[in-house]
Design an enzyme around this catalytic site. Structure first.
Site, short mmCIF file in Angstrom:
data_model
loop_
_atom_site.label_atom_id
_atom_site.label_comp_id
_atom_site.label_asym_id
_atom_site.label_seq_id
_atom_site.Cartn_x
_atom_site.Cartn_y
_atom_site.Cartn_z
CB SER A 165 33.17 28.86 51.83
OG SER A 165 32.42 29.78 52.55
CE LYS B 32 38.05 28.96 54.89
NZ LYS B 32 36.72 28.55 54.38
CB SER C 113 34.27 31.73 54.49
OG SER C 113 34.49 30.33 54.33
N1 GLN Z 1 28.14 32.11 52.86
C1 GLN Z 1 27.72 30.95 53.58
C2 GLN Z 1 27.69 31.25 55.05
O1 GLN Z 1 27.97 32.33 55.41
C3 GLN Z 1 28.62 29.79 53.29
C4 GLN Z 1 29.93 29.91 53.95
C5 GLN Z 1 30.75 28.66 53.79
O2 GLN Z 1 30.57 27.91 52.84
N2 GLN Z 1 31.63 28.43 54.74
O3 GLN Z 1 27.37 30.42 55.85
#
Ligand code: GLN
Length: 484
Positions: free
Chosen positions: A175, A76, A151
């Site tokens: 995410s 990532k 994400s």
């Molecule tokens: N959807 C959540 C956010 O926008 C979690 C994102 C994540 O786990 N990085 O913060």
């Protein structure tokens, strides 16, 4: 060759079926031909990958091979990679070449793995649909009109599209698990502190945790064997021996107690979703596990508390992106204030700015007690729910996400609808617990994920439960229609 799992590739390389250079080249060709459809990669490091593959083949020929020698994977783009563009999905870092490797990246390099490149993601890991990337949205391989989740959407889509057998990912509120669920792959978020955060660009430091996305629990276990380590460079990394996560995959699940939180099966979860999850749990009952209804009464407080804590931490973490030291700098600044304002104004996307503003507000004098402190107190209540539940059960199960993948654009104008995507995943980050998502069914041709929640440092048990499910069912083997 691209259908092979990490475990199969590792065995094939050992048996001399093909070389690391051959499989690496095959996957690089596949990425070159197909990734324009998915947009899963931000950077492909073909030259470096082939050099790593060649070195791996030479090491093997010299008798120096381990299970990861020559096995391809990808990172990532939140993990710093020495000499390679590391963007975090942001215009702000669109010119940032990291001067060092994250610990997770070094761990894979030291294990002999081959990195094919850097995967797309929501900007600074903020999002649930991978529509917040400066490098454009990622498509879900199961249906190109749908989002892959976020994400870590690039990681999940690349694994589902068979561009790479496994990918690193990070999870601050869901995410890893939510995109794994949307793309029909297996994802594990370990206990907070199990995987080093050094060189993993920070979003919300008390919640961020690195983990793995792959096609099977066995592969996820192999990845975690490399990722998990004690790292003195991360002060929240826990100094606890790393077990061999593949050692207990075949343990019996007979006699284990599975907790089903009644708050995860409320009426607003569709009957179809409820059925899929209950069918999956029934598989475990067939294997001799027992089921018990439990209650996590503060579940409804998890999202409100997260959306105070995460923005607060992000506003502090992202203050380092100021146009001075690295990253985007505006043209011809008039003075230092103009430099800060325009560099940040131009470099950050809308969602990131929204969160920085919320965070700066809730941390400001006069509001800190009302918001941030209270959110931290609520966080403890959420954690206490799990601590109490794990006195009676060995594992907790439920849906990973409230629905299968949704259509691109469907929630972009409504941040709260997007935030509700994480309703089942966020509480684990607040508590620091490990969680995993495995494919367990389909609705209208789109994958559904079962979430497994473990007690602290009980990743082995989650991987064991995932593996046992994948021995008994074939949901993890299903491929998106039309995939060639
Ligand atoms: N959807 C959540 C956010 O926008 C979690 C994102 C994540 O786990 N990085 O913060």
């Amino acid at each position: 060759m691209h259908n092979k799992t990490i475990a199969q590739i590792s065995r094939d390389l050992a048996a001399g079926e093909y070389s690391s250079v051959e499989i690496t080249q095959h996957l690089l060709d596949r990425i070159a031909q197909q990734d324009s459809t998915y947009n899963a990669f931000i950077t492909v490091t073909a030259e470096q990958a082939l050099a790593q593959a060649k070195a791996a083949d030479e090491n093997r020929a010299a008798g120096n091979a381990s299970v990861w020698t020559g096995v391809p994977m990808a990172h990532k783009d939140v993990f710093c990679t020495n000499g390679v563009l590391t963007t975090c999905g942001s215009k702000m870092l669109s010119n940032f070449v990291a001067p060092y490797d994250a610990t997770v990246v070094s761990n894979f390099n030291n294990a002999g793995a081959v990195s094919l490149g850097k995967l797309n993601m929501d900007e600074f890991a903020m999002g649930s649909s991978n529509e917040n990337s400066f490098f454009g949205p990622v498509k879900n391989p199961w249906n190109h009109d749908c989002v892959p989740g976020g994400s870590s959407g690039g990681s999940a889509a690349a694994v589902a599209a068979r561009l790479v057998p496994g990918a690193t990912a990070t999870d601050t509120g869901g995410s890893i698990r939510q995109p794994a669920s949307f793309c029909g792959v297996t994802g594990i978020k370990p206990t907070y502190g199990r995987v080093s955060r050094w060189g993993m660009i920070a979003y919300a430091s008390s919640l961020d945790q690195g983990g793995a996305i792959a096609r099977s629990s066995e592969d996820a276990a192999m990845m975690l064997n490399v990722m998990a380590s004690f790292d003195p460079k991360d002060s929240t990394c826990v100094d606890q021996a790393v077990p061999d996560y593949t050692a207990n995959l075949n343990d019996s699940v007979e006699g284990l107690t599975i907790g089903l939180p009644k708050e995860y099966f409320r009426d607003d979860l569709s009957a179809e979703m409820q059925q899929q999850i209950r069918d999956a749990v029934a598989e475990y009952e067939k294997m001799g596990a027992k089921v018990k209804e439990i209650s996590l009464p503060n579940t409804h407080l998890a999202i409100p508390s997260y959306y105070v804590i995460a923005p607060a931490e992000c506003s502090a973490n992202l203050s380092r992106m100021d146009g001075v030291r690295f990253g985007h700098r505006c043209e011809d600044p008039k003075d230092i204030n103009d430099l800060y304002k325009r560099s940040r104004g131009e470099g950050f996307g809308e969602e990131v700015k929204r969160r920085i503003m919320v965070g700066a507000y809730t941390l400001s004098a006069g509001f800190y007690d009302a918001y941030y402190k209270q959110a931290q107190q609520v966080r403890r209540l959420v954690k206490n729910d799990f601590v109490a539940a794990f006195k009676d059960v060995d594992v907790i199960m439920g849906p990973t996400a409230p629905s299968p993948a949704f259509k691109a654009g469907e929630k972009t104008s409504d941040p709260v609808a997007m935030y509700l995507e994480d309703i089942f995943t966020i509480a684990l980050n607040l508590a620091g617990l490990p969680g995993m998502s495995i494919p367990c069914g389909q609705i209208n041709g789109l994958p559904v994920g079962l979430q497994l929640i473990g007690n602290y440092f009980n990743e082995s048990r989650l991987l064991n439960l995932g593996h046992q499910f994948q021995q008994a069912t074939d949901w993890h083997l299903k491929t998106p229609a039309g995939l060639v």
